[in-house]
Scaffold this motif. Structure first.
Motif, PDB file in Angstrom:
ATOM      1  N   MET A  18      20.062   2.568  20.918  1.00  0.00           N
ATOM      2  CA  MET A  18      18.608   2.566  21.120  1.00  0.00           C
ATOM      3  C   MET A  18      17.883   2.542  19.781  1.00  0.00           C
ATOM      4  N   ALA A  19      18.385   3.303  18.827  1.00  0.00           N
ATOM      5  CA  ALA A  19      17.748   3.335  17.509  1.00  0.00           C
ATOM      6  C   ALA A  19      17.862   1.980  16.831  1.00  0.00           C
ATOM      7  N   ALA A  20      19.034   1.358  16.928  1.00  0.00           N
ATOM      8  CA  ALA A  20      19.220   0.041  16.324  1.00  0.00           C
ATOM      9  C   ALA A  20      18.322  -0.988  16.993  1.00  0.00           C
ATOM     10  N   SER A  21      18.210  -0.908  18.319  1.00  0.00           N
ATOM     11  CA  SER A  21      17.351  -1.829  19.053  1.00  0.00           C
ATOM     12  C   SER A  21      15.893  -1.640  18.652  1.00  0.00           C
ATOM     13  N   ALA A  22      15.481  -0.402  18.548  1.00  0.00           N
ATOM     14  CA  ALA A  22      14.093  -0.124  18.172  1.00  0.00           C
ATOM     15  C   ALA A  22      13.819  -0.616  16.765  1.00  0.00           C
ATOM     16  N   HIS A  23      14.809  -0.508  15.888  1.00  0.00           N
ATOM     17  CA  HIS A  23      14.634  -0.933  14.506  1.00  0.00           C
ATOM     18  C   HIS A  23      14.437  -2.443  14.406  1.00  0.00           C
ATOM     19  N   THR A  24      15.084  -3.178  15.293  1.00  0.00           N
ATOM     20  CA  THR A  24      14.973  -4.631  15.233  1.00  0.00           C
ATOM     21  C   THR A  24      13.689  -5.149  15.862  1.00  0.00           C
ATOM     22  N   LYS A  25      13.012  -4.323  16.675  1.00  0.00           N
ATOM     23  CA  LYS A  25      11.752  -4.763  17.294  1.00  0.00           C
ATOM     24  C   LYS A  25      10.628  -4.704  16.271  1.00  0.00           C
ATOM     25  N   ALA A  26       9.483  -5.101  16.676  1.00  0.00           N
ATOM     26  CA  ALA A  26       8.330  -5.121  15.782  1.00  0.00           C
ATOM     27  C   ALA A  26       8.100  -3.738  15.193  1.00  0.00           C
ATOM     28  N   ALA A  27       7.695  -3.703  13.934  1.00  0.00           N
ATOM     29  CA  ALA A  27       7.494  -2.432  13.230  1.00  0.00           C
ATOM     30  C   ALA A  27       6.414  -1.592  13.895  1.00  0.00           C
ATOM     31  N   ALA A  28       5.461  -2.202  14.548  1.00  0.00           N
ATOM     32  CA  ALA A  28       4.365  -1.468  15.160  1.00  0.00           C
ATOM     33  C   ALA A  28       4.784  -0.791  16.466  1.00  0.00           C
ATOM     34  N   ALA A  29       5.879  -1.243  17.069  1.00  0.00           N
ATOM     35  CA  ALA A  29       6.323  -0.656  18.326  1.00  0.00           C
ATOM     36  C   ALA A  29       6.835   0.755  18.082  1.00  0.00           C
ATOM     37  N   GLU A  30       6.465   1.657  18.973  1.00  0.00           N
ATOM     38  CA  GLU A  30       6.906   3.041  18.828  1.00  0.00           C
ATOM     39  C   GLU A  30       8.153   3.269  19.651  1.00  0.00           C
ATOM     40  N   PHE A  31       9.025   4.099  19.131  1.00  0.00           N
ATOM     41  CA  PHE A  31      10.261   4.452  19.805  1.00  0.00           C
ATOM     42  C   PHE A  31      10.199   5.926  20.149  1.00  0.00           C
ATOM     43  N   GLY A  32      10.522   6.275  21.362  1.00  0.00           N
ATOM     44  CA  GLY A  32      10.508   7.683  21.759  1.00  0.00           C
ATOM     45  C   GLY A  32      11.797   8.048  22.464  1.00  0.00           C
ATOM     46  N   LEU A  33      12.178   9.270  22.289  1.00  0.00           N
ATOM     47  CA  LEU A  33      13.361   9.783  22.948  1.00  0.00           C
ATOM     48  C   LEU A  33      13.023  11.178  23.437  1.00  0.00           C
ATOM     49  N   ASN A  34      13.061  11.366  24.731  1.00  0.00           N
ATOM     50  CA  ASN A  34      12.758  12.661  25.305  1.00  0.00           C
ATOM     51  C   ASN A  34      14.068  13.402  25.528  1.00  0.00           C
ATOM     52  N   VAL A  35      14.427  14.262  24.573  1.00  0.00           N
ATOM     53  CA  VAL A  35      15.704  14.964  24.658  1.00  0.00           C
ATOM     54  C   VAL A  35      15.742  15.945  25.818  1.00  0.00           C
ATOM     55  N   ALA A  36      14.582  16.355  26.309  1.00  0.00           N
ATOM     56  CA  ALA A  36      14.545  17.289  27.436  1.00  0.00           C
ATOM     57  C   ALA A  36      15.143  16.672  28.696  1.00  0.00           C
ATOM     58  N   THR A  37      15.162  15.343  28.784  1.00  0.00           N
ATOM     59  CA  THR A  37      15.697  14.683  29.968  1.00  0.00           C
ATOM     60  C   THR A  37      17.200  14.447  29.881  1.00  0.00           C
ATOM     61  N   LEU A  38      17.785  14.663  28.709  1.00  0.00           N
ATOM     62  CA  LEU A  38      19.227  14.466  28.562  1.00  0.00           C
ATOM     63  C   LEU A  38      19.969  15.670  29.126  1.00  0.00           C
ATOM     64  N   PRO A  39      21.138  15.446  29.700  1.00  0.00           N
ATOM     65  CA  PRO A  39      21.897  16.584  30.237  1.00  0.00           C
ATOM     66  C   PRO A  39      22.434  17.456  29.098  1.00  0.00           C
ATOM     67  N   ARG A  40      22.454  18.754  29.334  1.00  0.00           N
ATOM     68  CA  ARG A  40      22.997  19.698  28.351  1.00  0.00           C
ATOM     69  C   ARG A  40      24.515  19.565  28.348  1.00  0.00           C
ATOM     70  N   VAL A  41      25.091  19.407  27.180  1.00  0.00           N
ATOM     71  CA  VAL A  41      26.544  19.268  27.089  1.00  0.00           C
ATOM     72  C   VAL A  41      27.201  20.524  26.535  1.00  0.00           C
ATOM     73  N   ALA A  42      26.433  21.381  25.860  1.00  0.00           N
ATOM     74  CA  ALA A  42      26.995  22.611  25.324  1.00  0.00           C
ATOM     75  C   ALA A  42      25.860  23.548  24.926  1.00  0.00           C
ATOM     76  N   THR A  43      26.183  24.806  24.767  1.00  0.00           N
ATOM     77  CA  THR A  43      25.225  25.775  24.246  1.00  0.00           C
ATOM     78  C   THR A  43      25.889  26.519  23.095  1.00  0.00           C
ATOM     79  N   ILE A  44      25.063  27.047  22.210  1.00  0.00           N
ATOM     80  CA  ILE A  44      25.588  27.839  21.103  1.00  0.00           C
ATOM     81  C   ILE A  44      24.867  29.180  21.104  1.00  0.00           C
ATOM     82  N   ASP A  45      25.469  30.141  20.490  1.00  0.00           N
ATOM     83  CA  ASP A  45      24.869  31.459  20.364  1.00  0.00           C
ATOM     84  C   ASP A  45      23.589  31.330  19.549  1.00  0.00           C
ATOM     85  N   PRO A  46      22.504  31.993  19.956  1.00  0.00           N
ATOM     86  CA  PRO A  46      21.254  31.876  19.198  1.00  0.00           C
ATOM     87  C   PRO A  46      21.371  32.416  17.775  1.00  0.00           C
TER      88      PRO A  46
END
Length: 166
Positions: A18-46
């Motif tokens: 996704m990052a590579a694809s966004a980089h190749t698109k027009a410079a004015a286009a914004e790229f967003g990634l909502n990490v809150a929608t990704l599944p949790r794969v692990a947790t660590i001690d705070p």
């Protein structure tokens, strides 16, 4: 073991694509990634985050010099160490900054700790014994403990809380 890393690696490849694809698109286009929608794969001690106080910052002694400014960097520095006084572990600003890292583990260590003599008396020696380069006094160690108690202790681990309370 292979299955353990399969999903995180697929996520990494997807994000990279996704990052590579966004980089190749027009410079004015914004790229967003909502990490809150990704599944949790692990947790660590705070408390995973931690910070270190160098032993020589507690005891004082010869330590790395701060980096030179651009104006003075032109000539080669032959002496990379300088005499340093101990840091003030009672400083309110320092305690507030350390508490903001909470929860965290606090370590007192560093290369200089390997050659530091722990004075097990109220009157420390005037100079380190043979084979040692520095002396950690009881008062200095008490200051470290008081610094850690300005945060919060949990079992044997030193934890800071954001209010800086013990």
């Amino acid at each position: 073991m292979r299955d353990r890393w399969a999903y995180p690696l697929r996520c990494l490849v997807a994000v990279s694509a996704m990052a590579a694809s966004a980089h190749t698109k027009a410079a004015a286009a914004e790229f967003g990634l909502n990490v809150a929608t990704l599944p949790r794969v692990a947790t660590i001690d705070p408390r995973f985050q931690s910070y270190n106080i160098e032993m020589v910052e507690v005891t004082g002694g010869r330590f790395w010099k701060p980096y030179a400014t651009a104006a003075t960097r032109r000539r080669a520095e032959t002496e990379r160490f300088a005499a340093r006084t101990p840091i003030d572990l009672h400083d309110g600003r320092l305690r507030k900054l350390a508490a903001a890292l909470s929860p965290a583990y606090l370590r007192v260590s560093g290369t200089w700790a390997n050659s530091t003599f722990l004075a097990d008396s109220e009157t420390p020696p005037a100079a380190p014994p043979a084979g040692f380069n520095g002396v950690l006094t009881r008062r200095q160690w008490r200051d470290v403990i008081e610094f850690s108690r300005a945060c919060r202790r949990s079992d044997r681990h030193v934890l800071c809380d954001q209010r800086g309370r013990a």
